[in-house]
Design a protein around this motif. Structure first.
Motif, PDB file in Angstrom:
ATOM      1  N   GLU A 190       1.501   5.693  -4.979  1.00 31.31           N
ATOM      2  CA  GLU A 190       1.161   7.092  -4.701  1.00 31.31           C
ATOM      3  C   GLU A 190       2.348   7.908  -4.201  1.00 31.31           C
ATOM      4  N   HIS A 191       3.229   7.301  -3.392  1.00 27.61           N
ATOM      5  CA  HIS A 191       4.202   8.128  -2.675  1.00 27.61           C
ATOM      6  C   HIS A 191       5.677   7.892  -3.011  1.00 27.61           C
ATOM      7  N   SER A 246       8.264   2.731  11.957  1.00 24.91           N
ATOM      8  CA  SER A 246       7.861   3.796  11.021  1.00 24.91           C
ATOM      9  C   SER A 246       9.018   4.767  10.859  1.00 24.91           C
ATOM     10  N   PRO A 273       0.808  -1.220   0.000  1.00 23.50           N
ATOM     11  CA  PRO A 273       0.000   0.000   0.000  1.00 23.50           C
ATOM     12  C   PRO A 273       0.845   1.275   0.000  1.00 23.50           C
ATOM     13  N   GLY A 274       0.440   2.230  -0.810  1.00 17.67           N
ATOM     14  CA  GLY A 274       1.076   3.559  -0.810  1.00 17.67           C
ATOM     15  C   GLY A 274       2.289   3.691  -1.716  1.00 17.67           C
ATOM     16  N   CYS A 314       6.757   2.378   6.489  1.00 20.28           N
ATOM     17  CA  CYS A 314       6.614   1.414   7.600  1.00 20.28           C
ATOM     18  C   CYS A 314       7.277   0.098   7.220  1.00 20.28           C
ATOM     19  N   LYS A 366       4.162  -0.673   4.252  1.00 19.47           N
ATOM     20  CA  LYS A 366       3.238   0.403   3.864  1.00 19.47           C
ATOM     21  C   LYS A 366       4.036   1.691   3.663  1.00 19.47           C
ATOM     22  N   VAL A 367       3.562   2.551   2.759  1.00 17.22           N
ATOM     23  CA  VAL A 367       4.189   3.862   2.617  1.00 17.22           C
ATOM     24  C   VAL A 367       3.081   4.910   2.712  1.00 17.22           C
ATOM     25  N   THR A 368       3.268   5.905   3.570  1.00 18.44           N
ATOM     26  CA  THR A 368       2.317   7.015   3.621  1.00 18.44           C
ATOM     27  C   THR A 368       3.024   8.245   3.066  1.00 18.44           C
ATOM     28  N   ASP A 369       2.366   9.415   3.111  1.00 18.98           N
ATOM     29  CA  ASP A 369       3.005  10.574   2.489  1.00 18.98           C
ATOM     30  C   ASP A 369       4.263  11.037   3.207  1.00 18.98           C
ATOM     31  N   LYS A 370       4.400  10.687   4.495  1.00 20.12           N
ATOM     32  CA  LYS A 370       5.596  11.144   5.213  1.00 20.12           C
ATOM     33  C   LYS A 370       6.378  10.026   5.900  1.00 20.12           C
ATOM     34  N   GLU A 371       5.793   8.826   5.928  1.00 21.04           N
ATOM     35  CA  GLU A 371       6.484   7.737   6.650  1.00 21.04           C
ATOM     36  C   GLU A 371       6.503   6.454   5.836  1.00 21.04           C
TER      37      GLU A 371
END
Ligand code: FAD
Length: 562
Positions: free
Chosen positions: A169-170, A305, A165-166, A294, A287-292
């Motif tokens: 997007e990121h 993270s 996930p992510g 994982c 997982k990758v989010t916009d700032k981290e």
């Protein structure tokens, strides 16, 4: 001269007059035979892709009786081994690309190029469905079909995200020229952002944290290039930010560069640690989010993270949707890439060839055939193979399946069979036991690596087959057909491994050359420069790349954000 020739052919085709044409250019579809008599329909070869495999096929193709149409969303060939150097401006993007029209301009046969992507292959009607990739398509439909007699699929692969996930997007991929240009801008963007006032210490650290996921050759080379850029250029321009920069390399396995010799892996890991890169092995991104980003750490089982400024994702390749769709259509499900035979023909499709990253030779089938060679050699059906027949069988396998021999290495095959033979007495080999052992080997067999080297060799091999198609039809030179009688037209494809490089930064490179000869250090970097300069596709790109290297030595890298 070609126009005159075309005109003559048109005249002969239309019975003396330039009459209504059945298609845009009838000269492309027919040509007079050697005596200038009966006209023969040109065989239409459609090539999908202008990467390593497609371009090397086109460069090698010489048969003037062919009608060639190329479909690719890129109207150029890109020299991918130098893509990591584009990410930091050591080499400019334009220096490593060559327009495909330039490459095929001097061909003796008709070549058409369509800037479009194929979205469906229709094997029943021998058509490929394409869609233009140009923005602002002026008028008309942007979809069209192309008929083929022979189809060459060389569409490469896409980056593999493992459905994490992510990631899409990121993160940044490093596969295309545009990716490298985007990375270059983002790196400089991070430095400019971190220079702004009112940024907290913590935020500055986050922005200047560059994470590379994947410890294969591309990830390692990119991390090394980025480190060089930071140390040699950016640190001088942003002296206050130097202490905030971190480069982390995440690898899910135990080691980076695990396809290389252990000495190279060890050297690379030690060098990276010495250089201050944060190397984390056994670290699986979840997982990758916009700032981290994982990760799950294998050693501790903990989820971690990590705040980041930029992530580059380089964990190998996956199948393109159009190839997946085609595989479903022809019943090749549950496979990662298209399966071909030893002549690069897609299994079950007589006139379709697949090469490069989107295909692989079907090892399971090869193993089945090898087992059958043994059964066939047992003429009296005793279930045993006499020692006298032994060498003959080995030669047969070597001729028919050079690829298997490459994988297992000739000596290994011999040793393996010898072992079996010894285990069963002096001069006989039990075929059933052999098959069992073979399936154990089968499980360990690896596909050919997804490299430019394999793709380019497959392209030239296939071009050579096409050039000699008529001769080999009459005088086949391949091994005896396994199913049916007579010989195959061509010898099977044989990959010749010429070694591989792993640039490690700081003007040091590791090389693993044939015969497991390992060379590491500054002198190998010069070998890398000379090999890659010689492999560039044209004199123009060669001159540009060499001048880029010179410019970098004299003036350093350019850090403008354009
Ligand atoms: P590609 O070269 O990827 O070409 C695929 C072509 O198909 C492209 O022209 C693409 O535009 C086109 N295409 C895509 N979709 C469609 C469609 N739907 N319809 C029509 N055409 C389509 N290998 C090495 O041996 N040595 C190296 O040092 C090395 N370094 C690398 C560094 C990087 C950063 C990368 C990304 C790869 C590197 N490789 C290296 C691997 C090498 O680039 C690939 O193995 C090689 O490009 C595979 O060739 P190909 O022709 O199969 O695919």
């Amino acid at each position: 001269r070609r126009n005159l020739y075309n005109l003559l052919v048109i005249t002969s085709v239309s019975g003396g007059g330039l009459l209504a044409f059945a298609n845009n250019n009838p000269a492309r579809t027919a040509y007079a035979d050697a005596a200038g008599g009966a006209h023969i329909r040109r065989k239409k070869v459609v090539v999908l892709g202008t990467g390593w495999a497609g371009t090397s096929f086109l460069k090698g193709l010489k048969d003037p009786s062919l009608d060639v149409e190329i479909v690719s969303p890129r109207n150029y060939f890109a020299f991918t081994p130098l893509l990591p150097s584009v990410t930091n401006g050591t080499v400019e993007a334009r220096s490593i690309v060559e327009p495909i029209r330039n490459i095929v301009r001097k061909k003796q046969f008709d070549v058409q190029f369509r800037e479009a992507e194929c979205y469906k292959i229709d094997t029943k009607n021998k058509k490929v469905h394409c869609k233009s990739t140009q923005q602002n398509n002026v008028g008309g439909s942007d979809e069209f079909t192309v008929d083929y007699d022979y189809l060459v699929i060389a569409m490469g692969a896409r980056s593999n995200t493992f459905n994490t996930p992510g990631v899409v997007e990121h993160t940044h991929f490093l596969k295309e020229i545009e990716d490298a240009q985007k990375i270059r801008k983002t790196v400089i963007d991070c430095f400019e952002k971190a220079s702004l006032p009112n940024i907290s210490e913590e935020e500055r650290k986050r922005i200047l944290h560059f994470v590379v996921v994947g410890g294969g050759p591309t990830g390692v080379e990119f991390a090394a290039e980025l480190h060089d850029f930071v140390i040699e250029d950016l640190a001088k321009l942003y002296p206050d930010l130097k202490s905030y920069v971190t480069i982390t390399l995440l690898e899910a396995g135990d080691h980076i560069l695990n396809m290389f010799d252990k000495r190279i892996t060890q050297f690379a890991e030690d060098k990276f640690r010495r250089d201050g890169l944060d190397l984390k092995v056994g670290s699986m991104v979840t997982k990758v989010t916009d700032k981290e980003i994982c990760t799950k750490e294998r050693a501790t089982g903990k989820n971690v993270s990590i705040p980041y400024g930029m992530v580059v994702w380089s964990t190998g390749i996956g199948t393109r949707p159009v190839v997946m769709d085609f595989m479903k259509q022809i019943g090749q499900t549950n496979r990662r890439v298209l399966a071909t035979d030893e002549w690069l023909r897609v299994e079950g499709c007589e006139d379709i060839y697949a090469l490069g990253d989107c295909a692989t030779i079907d090892q399971r089938k090869v193993m089945e055939d090898i087992a059958s060679i043994f059964t066939k050699a047992d003429k009296n059906n005793t279930g045993k193979l006499k020692a006298d027949d032994f060498n003959e069988v080995i030669n047969d396998i070597t001729e028919r399946y050079p690829q298997v021999v490459i994988h297992l290495k000739k000596q290994q095959v011999k040793n393996f069979l010898q072992l079996l033979k010894n285990a069963q007495g002096e001069d006989e080999l039990d075929i059933e036991k052999f098959k069992l052992a073979l399936s154990a080997v089968d499980a360990q067999m690896k596909n050919l690596p997804a490299t430019a080297q394999v793709a380019a060799q497959q392209g030239s091999y296939l071009a050579d087959c096409f050039n000699r198609m008529n001769d080999c039809e009459k005088n086949p030179e391949g091994p005896l057909r396994f199913r049916g009688s007579g010989r195959h037209r061509f010898k099977a494809f044989r990959y010749k491994h010429l070694g591989q490089f792993a640039p490690l930064g700081g003007e040091q490179t590791a090389a693993q050359l044939p015969g497991d000869w390992v060379s590491i250090g500054h002198s190998t970097q010069w070998l890398w420069y000379s090999v890659y300069a010689s492999k560039l596709v044209s004199w123009r790109t060669r001159a540009l790349v060499i001048s880029d290297w010179g410019r970098r030595f004299i003036f350093g890298r350019d850090s403008s954000k354009i």
